[in-house]
Motif scaffolding. Structure first.
Motif, PDB file in Angstrom:
ATOM      1  N   ALA A   1      23.991  35.983  54.074  1.00  0.00           N
ATOM      2  CA  ALA A   1      24.853  37.080  53.617  1.00  0.00           C
ATOM      3  C   ALA A   1      24.593  38.285  54.492  1.00  0.00           C
ATOM      4  N   GLY A   2      25.644  39.015  54.805  1.00  0.00           N
ATOM      5  CA  GLY A   2      25.492  40.218  55.607  1.00  0.00           C
ATOM      6  C   GLY A   2      24.865  39.959  56.960  1.00  0.00           C
ATOM      7  N   GLY A   3      25.041  38.769  57.495  1.00  0.00           N
ATOM      8  CA  GLY A   3      24.461  38.450  58.794  1.00  0.00           C
ATOM      9  C   GLY A   3      22.975  38.168  58.746  1.00  0.00           C
ATOM     10  N   GLN A   4      22.408  38.136  57.539  1.00  0.00           N
ATOM     11  CA  GLN A   4      20.996  37.829  57.375  1.00  0.00           C
ATOM     12  C   GLN A   4      20.849  36.480  56.664  1.00  0.00           C
ATOM     13  N   VAL A   5      19.649  35.937  56.742  1.00  0.00           N
ATOM     14  CA  VAL A   5      19.402  34.642  56.123  1.00  0.00           C
ATOM     15  C   VAL A   5      18.205  34.739  55.188  1.00  0.00           C
ATOM     16  N   PHE A   6      18.286  34.036  54.069  1.00  0.00           N
ATOM     17  CA  PHE A   6      17.239  34.038  53.050  1.00  0.00           C
ATOM     18  C   PHE A   6      16.745  32.616  52.845  1.00  0.00           C
ATOM     19  N   VAL A   7      15.431  32.449  52.841  1.00  0.00           N
ATOM     20  CA  VAL A   7      14.833  31.122  52.679  1.00  0.00           C
ATOM     21  C   VAL A   7      13.776  31.181  51.584  1.00  0.00           C
ATOM     22  N   GLY A   8      13.847  30.274  50.632  1.00  0.00           N
ATOM     23  CA  GLY A   8      12.842  30.230  49.577  1.00  0.00           C
ATOM     24  C   GLY A   8      13.265  29.299  48.472  1.00  0.00           C
TER      25      GLY A   8
ATOM     26  N   PRO B   1      21.260  42.829  60.930  1.00  0.00           N
ATOM     27  CA  PRO B   1      21.758  41.460  60.977  1.00  0.00           C
ATOM     28  C   PRO B   1      20.907  40.626  61.924  1.00  0.00           C
ATOM     29  N   GLY B   2      20.758  39.366  61.592  1.00  0.00           N
ATOM     30  CA  GLY B   2      19.943  38.481  62.424  1.00  0.00           C
ATOM     31  C   GLY B   2      18.541  38.264  61.892  1.00  0.00           C
ATOM     32  N   THR B   3      18.202  39.001  60.803  1.00  0.00           N
ATOM     33  CA  THR B   3      16.866  38.880  60.222  1.00  0.00           C
ATOM     34  C   THR B   3      16.789  37.682  59.278  1.00  0.00           C
ATOM     35  N   VAL B   4      15.641  37.006  59.286  1.00  0.00           N
ATOM     36  CA  VAL B   4      15.369  35.932  58.327  1.00  0.00           C
ATOM     37  C   VAL B   4      14.371  36.456  57.291  1.00  0.00           C
TER      38      VAL B   4
ATOM     39  N   MET C   1      25.200  30.145  70.156  1.00  0.00           N
ATOM     40  CA  MET C   1      25.630  29.010  69.348  1.00  0.00           C
ATOM     41  C   MET C   1      24.896  28.950  68.018  1.00  0.00           C
ATOM     42  N   GLN C   2      24.831  30.069  67.303  1.00  0.00           N
ATOM     43  CA  GLN C   2      24.110  30.055  66.049  1.00  0.00           C
ATOM     44  C   GLN C   2      24.994  29.704  64.869  1.00  0.00           C
ATOM     45  N   GLY C   3      26.246  29.428  65.178  1.00  0.00           N
ATOM     46  CA  GLY C   3      27.113  29.038  64.068  1.00  0.00           C
ATOM     47  C   GLY C   3      27.619  30.255  63.323  1.00  0.00           C
ATOM     48  N   ARG C   4      28.329  29.992  62.264  1.00  0.00           N
ATOM     49  CA  ARG C   4      29.074  31.014  61.528  1.00  0.00           C
ATOM     50  C   ARG C   4      28.214  32.183  61.041  1.00  0.00           C
ATOM     51  N   GLY C   5      28.267  33.277  61.763  1.00  0.00           N
ATOM     52  CA  GLY C   5      27.766  34.507  61.183  1.00  0.00           C
ATOM     53  C   GLY C   5      26.284  34.750  61.223  1.00  0.00           C
ATOM     54  N   PHE C   6      25.506  33.933  61.898  1.00  0.00           N
ATOM     55  CA  PHE C   6      24.089  34.262  61.979  1.00  0.00           C
ATOM     56  C   PHE C   6      23.560  34.103  63.402  1.00  0.00           C
ATOM     57  N   ALA C   7      23.227  35.243  64.010  1.00  0.00           N
ATOM     58  CA  ALA C   7      22.607  35.243  65.338  1.00  0.00           C
ATOM     59  C   ALA C   7      21.214  35.826  65.173  1.00  0.00           C
ATOM     60  N   PRO C   8      20.179  34.997  65.263  1.00  0.00           N
ATOM     61  CA  PRO C   8      18.830  35.486  64.942  1.00  0.00           C
ATOM     62  C   PRO C   8      18.354  36.575  65.907  1.00  0.00           C
ATOM     63  N   ASN C   9      17.671  37.559  65.350  1.00  0.00           N
ATOM     64  CA  ASN C   9      17.102  38.636  66.167  1.00  0.00           C
ATOM     65  C   ASN C   9      15.587  38.481  66.330  1.00  0.00           C
TER      66      ASN C   9
ATOM     67  N   GLY D   1      26.909  40.755  49.167  1.00  0.00           N
ATOM     68  CA  GLY D   1      28.245  40.200  49.007  1.00  0.00           C
ATOM     69  C   GLY D   1      28.535  39.068  49.983  1.00  0.00           C
ATOM     70  N   GLY D   2      29.468  38.211  49.583  1.00  0.00           N
ATOM     71  CA  GLY D   2      29.971  37.167  50.476  1.00  0.00           C
ATOM     72  C   GLY D   2      28.962  36.139  50.922  1.00  0.00           C
ATOM     73  N   ALA D   3      28.001  35.831  50.058  1.00  0.00           N
ATOM     74  CA  ALA D   3      26.955  34.891  50.465  1.00  0.00           C
ATOM     75  C   ALA D   3      27.475  33.470  50.609  1.00  0.00           C
ATOM     76  N   THR D   4      26.954  32.782  51.610  1.00  0.00           N
ATOM     77  CA  THR D   4      27.156  31.348  51.740  1.00  0.00           C
ATOM     78  C   THR D   4      25.829  30.672  51.461  1.00  0.00           C
ATOM     79  N   ILE D   5      25.857  29.746  50.550  1.00  0.00           N
ATOM     80  CA  ILE D   5      24.620  29.074  50.174  1.00  0.00           C
ATOM     81  C   ILE D   5      24.631  27.674  50.757  1.00  0.00           C
ATOM     82  N   VAL D   6      23.599  27.343  51.469  1.00  0.00           N
ATOM     83  CA  VAL D   6      23.511  25.996  52.001  1.00  0.00           C
ATOM     84  C   VAL D   6      22.122  25.477  51.709  1.00  0.00           C
ATOM     85  N   ARG D   7      22.033  24.201  51.523  1.00  0.00           N
ATOM     86  CA  ARG D   7      20.702  23.629  51.444  1.00  0.00           C
ATOM     87  C   ARG D   7      20.758  22.151  51.781  1.00  0.00           C
TER      88      ARG D   7
END
Lengths: 275, 275, 275
Positions: free
Chosen positions: C92-99, C69-72, C1-9, C113-119
């Protein structure tokens, strides 16, 4: 059955002044992983100023309290290697600290509170059971401290087995002096990579004083406002604020307070209360 | 079924001269973890002097033997990238080494003994199956060595599959010369972050000679006692001792032998036996 | 249940300009491991030039796409800490960026490519739920970004919970200019530890042009061949090639293009097509 207050979580942190161009850190990691390949090692910092115990003590105080209980912190800044200085194992806040007893751990243990200090007091004053060979005089990090940290982190020995309690060598430091106006006279304890100068004056010593009533006064007569954040002054201007550990810090936005204001460790700084 | 003598334990060490300001080390880690997120990566050192194979070889010799069997050591100090120098996989002491065949692994393999050298000898002399794309000329660490190390560490390929045995490029070095008095004439092989100068004269070459009968003689005529530990001389004084790997080392207590005595790699040093 | 496109590894990478002599990186690691001791932390680089967003953005683009994929990815190069600049979480690409939302992630998100930006858009524009205390102004890496990255990597919060999509601050950059001959006029975007100068002219912009027809022209009139590898020129000679990310790079074999050719960021470089 880890004994009073320490249940290892498998984490070991490493902090040294060994830099990143030699094999010393790698050898210590090899020793740790030879105890158990399951240990999870985490570098805190290896580029500490060589043999600068005061700086290293500040690094440990800034980083270690954020780790979870069960962590073993291995730190080797050891100008006295091969002299009479003893190895030490200390426990505080559910974490364990392993390294030379030279003052390195004083500030972080004070921060965590309630430390129990234990060490092996074999005739040579060494952490006996982990010693390899009979003439180890130059690299206690690899030959004494890493095996001890690894065995503790792997749960193969419990802290109390290490030996009877003793008194840690404490870090000698003159605390900031209280002034008539309720302010403080302190000093710079160090600067960081960005050139910010950190002092020994903590927010807790100024309880009840509104920040707007504070001002920092430097030896050259310069006066700085105490603000909430770097962004409150234009680029290139100096300010004071409470840093990430709660100590008064002097910074230049987008520049270096060390270089611009000539602030080095030991420089006297006053925090003035405006009436 | 890992084949002769190598059962991976999931550990991979990384040693490079890539520093800590670029993305090269990170890209290699990404490639390794894309093979398996379960690999446990450990940095040995990334600040090695750029393209200095001799120094890097000493770092690997100092660190790698301390790791447990089953470890994969990935090292990329590679001034010859893009030339005819071959990639290599070597196995010794139950550990595996992956990197360029430029002499880097000579000393550590000699230390561990009994090395088996294998490499892929495809027409381009490359570690073929792990190659991406068809024109990889500048970053073999990411594109050849990291995939190979990752697959070996994850147990997805066995060492023997890599190819037929061949002869490793050995490290050319003149050994210390035995003198009439039973002493040695050697040289400085490098200095560490503290300015200690390490020589090529090993304790094993002086078997049976009591340390008290030894003296180190420098090119400028200076003579140093061979002691057990730094703490046996006052601060600022020079001494010799057997360092953490058993080689004669010249140090200045609390100072830098490199700067104070002018000792650089290649400097001639004599170990004299007093009669 | 990680939501759209991100399953943490469980992997978290760290990239900062904090260096290796302070406690800042260690404090962030402690916060991450306090979320879960099972997280696997990987240092990308901590010696980035202080507060140099452009350089840091290039490091992230070079390293992060290689992770599974799954990396933060947690990155803190944050000259605007304490100003109005917002924190950001991007996927983006199944990975997540925080900063910090200061342009740091522009190039790597464009690459993937295809990044979704949320904050989180709480009244203070902060990543609210992970905030400790009420006056955190100097160390968002420890107090905002690390908790967010840890919770995401541990699967305790899903990316969509962070907040509604918004637009990432993009990195302003003038692309290379197409010339009449089909070539390009670009510029040096940075140099690496070896002194190689990387430009903004990518191989994909030169599709169909044979490498032998290309030549690089510097501002001082010097002309360099575009070769496949460093080894094609004698030691000490300059050349151009397509570097490990596909951009035109200028190098001196066994030397530094930065020092020898005076190439710094911003220097104009032309890629000429010979007719």
């Amino acid at each position: 059955m880890q004994g009073r207050g320490f249940a290892p979580n498998g984490l070991v942190t490493l902090t040294t002044d060994f830099g990143s161009s030699d094999g010393y850190v790698g050898a210590m990691k090899g020793v740790l992983l030879s105890v158990s390949t399951e240990l999870r090692l985490h570098d805190l910092a290896h580029g500490l100023p060589p043999q600068d115990i005061e700086h290293a003590a500040g690094v440990l105080r800034a980083a270690c309290p954020w780790f979870p209980p069960g962590t073993v912190h291995l730190a080797v800044i050891d100008p006295g290697v091969g002299t009479a200085r003893a190895p030490v194992v200390a426990r505080a806040g559910g974490q364990v600290f392993v390294g030379p007893d030279n003052g390195l751990f004083g500030p972080v243990l004070a921060e965590l509170g309630g430390a129990t200090i234990v060490r092996r007091v074999d005739p040579q004053g060494r952490l006996g059971p982990w010693l390899r060979g009979d003439e180890i005089n130059t690299f206690h990090g690899r030959d004494i401290f890493a095996p001890a940290a690894g065995l503790l982190a792997a749960g193969r020995i419990a802290v109390p087995e290490v030996g009877p309690p003793h008194t840690l060598l404490t870090w000698e430091r003159v605390p900031p002096r209280r002034m008539d106006d309720g302010g403080l006279t302190g000093r710079v304890t160090g600067t960081d990579r960005f050139g910010n100068a950190v002092t020994d004056m903590h927010r807790a010593m100024l309880d009840g004083v509104p920040r707007a009533a504070m001002e920092v006064s430097l030896a050259d007569g310069r006066r700085l406002p105490v603000l909430r954040t770097y962004g409150e002054v234009p680029a290139g201007e100096a300010l004071a604020l409470f840093g990430s550990e709660g100590f008064v810090e002097i910074a230049v936005r987008g520049g270096s307070a060390r270089n611009r204001l000539g602030l080095r460790r030991g420089a006297v700084v006053r925090l003035v209360i405006r009436s």
